[in-house]
Motif scaffolding. Structure first.
Motif, PDB file in Angstrom:
ATOM      1  N   ARG A  45       1.007  -1.622  -0.159  1.00 48.14           N
ATOM      2  CA  ARG A  45      -0.041   0.192   0.133  1.00 48.14           C
ATOM      3  C   ARG A  45       0.764   1.116  -0.166  1.00 48.14           C
ATOM      4  O   ARG A  45       1.939   1.465   0.491  1.00 48.14           O
ATOM      5  CB  ARG A  45      -1.429  -0.288   1.472  1.00 48.14           C
ATOM      6  CG  ARG A  45      -1.782   0.919   1.540  1.00 48.14           C
ATOM      7  CD  ARG A  45      -3.168   0.659   2.149  1.00 48.14           C
ATOM      8  NE  ARG A  45      -2.612   0.086   3.699  1.00 48.14           N
ATOM      9  CZ  ARG A  45      -3.876  -0.365   4.499  1.00 48.14           C
ATOM     10  NH1 ARG A  45      -5.057  -0.205   4.237  1.00 48.14           N
ATOM     11  NH2 ARG A  45      -2.629  -0.313   5.487  1.00 48.14           N
ATOM     12  N   GLU A  46       0.401   2.035  -0.585  1.00 50.04           N
ATOM     13  CA  GLU A  46       1.368   3.250  -0.710  1.00 50.04           C
ATOM     14  C   GLU A  46       0.702   4.738  -0.365  1.00 50.04           C
ATOM     15  O   GLU A  46      -0.742   4.910  -0.796  1.00 50.04           O
ATOM     16  CB  GLU A  46       2.337   3.493  -2.333  1.00 50.04           C
ATOM     17  CG  GLU A  46       1.170   3.841  -3.794  1.00 50.04           C
ATOM     18  CD  GLU A  46       1.824   3.758  -5.028  1.00 50.04           C
ATOM     19  OE1 GLU A  46       3.176   4.057  -4.243  1.00 50.04           O
ATOM     20  OE2 GLU A  46       1.235   4.229  -5.831  1.00 50.04           O
ATOM     21  N   PHE A  47       1.233   6.001  -0.230  1.00 45.72           N
ATOM     22  CA  PHE A  47       0.600   7.285   0.234  1.00 45.72           C
ATOM     23  C   PHE A  47       0.074   8.218  -1.430  1.00 45.72           C
ATOM     24  O   PHE A  47       1.030   7.802  -2.047  1.00 45.72           O
ATOM     25  CB  PHE A  47       0.989   8.235   0.716  1.00 45.72           C
ATOM     26  CG  PHE A  47       1.154   9.272   0.664  1.00 45.72           C
ATOM     27  CD1 PHE A  47       1.925  10.210   0.117  1.00 45.72           C
ATOM     28  CD2 PHE A  47       0.398   9.874   1.342  1.00 45.72           C
ATOM     29  CE1 PHE A  47       1.508  11.190  -0.351  1.00 45.72           C
ATOM     30  CE2 PHE A  47       0.084  11.552   1.275  1.00 45.72           C
ATOM     31  CZ  PHE A  47       0.820  12.072   0.781  1.00 45.72           C
ATOM     32  N   VAL A  48      -0.978   8.291  -1.256  1.00 48.48           N
ATOM     33  CA  VAL A  48      -1.356   8.927  -2.413  1.00 48.48           C
ATOM     34  C   VAL A  48      -1.374  10.771  -2.522  1.00 48.48           C
ATOM     35  O   VAL A  48      -0.605  11.425  -3.140  1.00 48.48           O
ATOM     36  CB  VAL A  48      -2.733   8.434  -3.036  1.00 48.48           C
ATOM     37  CG1 VAL A  48      -3.056   9.300  -4.372  1.00 48.48           C
ATOM     38  CG2 VAL A  48      -2.532   7.474  -3.644  1.00 48.48           C
ATOM     39  N   SER A  49      -2.533  10.598  -1.061  1.00 50.63           N
ATOM     40  CA  SER A  49      -2.710  12.114  -1.124  1.00 50.63           C
ATOM     41  C   SER A  49      -3.005  12.324   0.348  1.00 50.63           C
ATOM     42  O   SER A  49      -4.131  11.188   0.727  1.00 50.63           O
ATOM     43  CB  SER A  49      -3.081  12.818  -1.806  1.00 50.63           C
ATOM     44  OG  SER A  49      -3.874  14.205  -1.609  1.00 50.63           O
ATOM     45  N   THR A  50      -2.920  13.489   1.070  1.00 53.69           N
ATOM     46  CA  THR A  50      -3.666  13.656   2.450  1.00 53.69           C
ATOM     47  C   THR A  50      -4.155  15.646   2.316  1.00 53.69           C
ATOM     48  O   THR A  50      -3.868  16.099   1.419  1.00 53.69           O
ATOM     49  CB  THR A  50      -2.579  13.894   3.310  1.00 53.69           C
ATOM     50  OG1 THR A  50      -1.422  14.834   3.785  1.00 53.69           O
ATOM     51  CG2 THR A  50      -2.358  11.723   3.875  1.00 53.69           C
ATOM     52  N   ILE A  51      -5.199  15.943   3.560  1.00 52.67           N
ATOM     53  CA  ILE A  51      -5.307  16.693   3.561  1.00 52.67           C
ATOM     54  C   ILE A  51      -5.639  16.950   5.103  1.00 52.67           C
ATOM     55  O   ILE A  51      -6.544  15.915   5.712  1.00 52.67           O
ATOM     56  CB  ILE A  51      -6.916  17.196   2.899  1.00 52.67           C
ATOM     57  CG1 ILE A  51      -7.749  18.580   2.800  1.00 52.67           C
ATOM     58  CG2 ILE A  51      -8.192  16.135   2.589  1.00 52.67           C
ATOM     59  CD1 ILE A  51      -8.828  19.102   1.250  1.00 52.67           C
ATOM     60  N   THR A  52      -5.150  18.354   5.238  1.00 54.96           N
ATOM     61  CA  THR A  52      -6.171  18.460   6.762  1.00 54.96           C
ATOM     62  C   THR A  52      -7.649  18.685   6.741  1.00 54.96           C
ATOM     63  O   THR A  52      -8.051  19.339   6.167  1.00 54.96           O
ATOM     64  CB  THR A  52      -4.748  19.819   7.599  1.00 54.96           C
ATOM     65  OG1 THR A  52      -4.866  20.524   7.127  1.00 54.96           O
ATOM     66  CG2 THR A  52      -3.053  19.174   7.626  1.00 54.96           C
ATOM     67  N   TRP A  53      -7.725  18.595   8.087  1.00 49.14           N
ATOM     68  CA  TRP A  53      -9.361  18.693   8.120  1.00 49.14           C
ATOM     69  C   TRP A  53      -9.497  19.984   8.047  1.00 49.14           C
ATOM     70  O   TRP A  53     -11.175  20.780   7.483  1.00 49.14           O
ATOM     71  CB  TRP A  53      -9.669  17.545   9.104  1.00 49.14           C
ATOM     72  CG  TRP A  53     -11.645  17.563   8.841  1.00 49.14           C
ATOM     73  CD1 TRP A  53     -12.146  17.931  10.063  1.00 49.14           C
ATOM     74  CD2 TRP A  53     -12.085  17.035   8.099  1.00 49.14           C
ATOM     75  NE1 TRP A  53     -13.751  17.051   9.480  1.00 49.14           N
ATOM     76  CE2 TRP A  53     -13.407  17.298   8.488  1.00 49.14           C
ATOM     77  CE3 TRP A  53     -11.079  16.629   7.078  1.00 49.14           C
ATOM     78  CZ2 TRP A  53     -14.649  15.984   7.351  1.00 49.14           C
ATOM     79  CZ3 TRP A  53     -12.546  16.041   6.041  1.00 49.14           C
ATOM     80  CH2 TRP A  53     -14.303  15.643   6.381  1.00 49.14           C
ATOM     81  N   SER A  54      -9.321  20.849   9.187  1.00 48.25           N
ATOM     82  CA  SER A  54      -9.713  22.519   9.222  1.00 48.25           C
ATOM     83  C   SER A  54      -8.620  23.071   8.251  1.00 48.25           C
ATOM     84  O   SER A  54      -9.442  23.835   8.000  1.00 48.25           O
ATOM     85  CB  SER A  54      -8.588  22.583  10.740  1.00 48.25           C
ATOM     86  OG  SER A  54      -8.265  22.513  11.045  1.00 48.25           O
ATOM     87  N   GLY A  55      -7.177  22.757   8.401  1.00 49.73           N
ATOM     88  CA  GLY A  55      -6.384  23.986   7.188  1.00 49.73           C
ATOM     89  C   GLY A  55      -6.341  23.838   6.114  1.00 49.73           C
ATOM     90  O   GLY A  55      -6.768  24.804   5.220  1.00 49.73           O
ATOM     91  N   SER A  63       4.552  10.874  -8.054  1.00 49.34           N
ATOM     92  CA  SER A  63       3.816  10.037  -9.203  1.00 49.34           C
ATOM     93  C   SER A  63       2.389  10.357  -9.568  1.00 49.34           C
ATOM     94  O   SER A  63       2.413  10.522 -10.299  1.00 49.34           O
ATOM     95  CB  SER A  63       3.460   8.917  -8.472  1.00 49.34           C
ATOM     96  OG  SER A  63       2.537   8.331  -7.300  1.00 49.34           O
ATOM     97  N   VAL A  64       1.581  11.510  -8.545  1.00 51.88           N
ATOM     98  CA  VAL A  64      -0.038  11.950  -8.981  1.00 51.88           C
ATOM     99  C   VAL A  64       0.191  13.631  -8.828  1.00 51.88           C
ATOM    100  O   VAL A  64      -0.697  13.671  -9.259  1.00 51.88           O
ATOM    101  CB  VAL A  64      -1.057  11.365  -7.636  1.00 51.88           C
ATOM    102  CG1 VAL A  64      -1.081  10.088  -7.754  1.00 51.88           C
ATOM    103  CG2 VAL A  64      -1.101  11.781  -6.419  1.00 51.88           C
ATOM    104  N   LYS A  65       1.539  13.925  -8.563  1.00 49.24           N
ATOM    105  CA  LYS A  65       1.154  15.415  -8.160  1.00 49.24           C
ATOM    106  C   LYS A  65       0.743  16.055 -10.072  1.00 49.24           C
ATOM    107  O   LYS A  65       1.197  15.276 -11.075  1.00 49.24           O
ATOM    108  CB  LYS A  65       2.644  15.946  -8.158  1.00 49.24           C
ATOM    109  CG  LYS A  65       2.836  17.158  -7.304  1.00 49.24           C
ATOM    110  CD  LYS A  65       3.997  17.544  -6.727  1.00 49.24           C
ATOM    111  CE  LYS A  65       4.222  16.798  -5.036  1.00 49.24           C
ATOM    112  NZ  LYS A  65       5.522  16.826  -4.690  1.00 49.24           N
ATOM    113  N   GLY A  66      -0.065  17.089  -9.618  1.00 51.55           N
ATOM    114  CA  GLY A  66      -0.265  17.875 -11.262  1.00 51.55           C
ATOM    115  C   GLY A  66      -1.285  16.893 -11.612  1.00 51.55           C
ATOM    116  O   GLY A  66      -1.658  17.668 -13.018  1.00 51.55           O
ATOM    117  N   ARG A  67      -2.125  15.527 -10.788  1.00 53.15           N
ATOM    118  CA  ARG A  67      -2.862  15.080 -12.151  1.00 53.15           C
ATOM    119  C   ARG A  67      -4.272  15.201 -10.652  1.00 53.15           C
ATOM    120  O   ARG A  67      -5.391  14.832 -11.590  1.00 53.15           O
ATOM    121  CB  ARG A  67      -2.009  13.452 -12.099  1.00 53.15           C
ATOM    122  CG  ARG A  67      -1.213  14.132 -13.711  1.00 53.15           C
ATOM    123  CD  ARG A  67      -0.815  12.383 -14.268  1.00 53.15           C
ATOM    124  NE  ARG A  67      -0.414  11.101 -12.995  1.00 53.15           N
ATOM    125  CZ  ARG A  67      -0.714   9.921 -12.645  1.00 53.15           C
ATOM    126  NH1 ARG A  67      -2.017   9.475 -13.848  1.00 53.15           N
ATOM    127  NH2 ARG A  67      -0.390   9.176 -11.787  1.00 53.15           N
TER     128      ARG A  67
END
Length: 125
Positions: A45-55, A63-67
């Motif tokens: 399993r590999e990391f794709v993307s994350t987002i902080t919930w509040s900020g 490998s996915v940046k820009g897409r």
């Protein structure tokens, strides 16, 4: 406890787009960060993307940046992963995950105690 339910995914030709969604319920006030990981057959399993919930701070694997674009709708307790310019190597089961603030690396799957059921994304060449 936090429950995560994914939707979306499917089959698309190379160059196409798909969106996966992840709806959170339960103790959503405890969430600090939500992420997307993926696992292809025979691979870890590999990391794709994350987002902080509040900020709303976002991070992407090279490998996915820009897409790919991660976003959230706090009112709906939902995180989205918009995937454009898909490639066959993006084929995998995509999992959403949620974590409280722990100080651990948010790009590591061991940071996340809560996981969705997974959504299959298949990109044909």
């Amino acid at each position: 406890q936090v429950q995560l339910v994914e939707s979306g995914g499917g089959l698309v030709q190379a160059g196409g787009s798909l969106r996966v969604s992840c709806a959170a319920s339960g103790r959503t006030s405890s969430i600090y960060v939500m992420g997307w990981f993926r696992q292809a057959p025979g691979k870890e399993r590999e990391f794709v993307s994350t987002i902080t919930w509040s900020g709303g701070t976002t991070y992407y694997a090279d490998s996915v940046k820009g897409r790919f674009t991660i976003s959230r709708d706090n009112a709906k307790n939902t995180v989205y992963l918009q995937m454009n310019s898909l490639k066959p190597e993006d084929t995998a089961v995509y999992y959403c995950a949620a974590a409280p603030a722990t100080g651990q690396l948010i790009s590591k799957d061991y940071t996340y105690p809560y996981w969705g059921q997974g959504s299959q994304v298949t990109v044909s060449s």
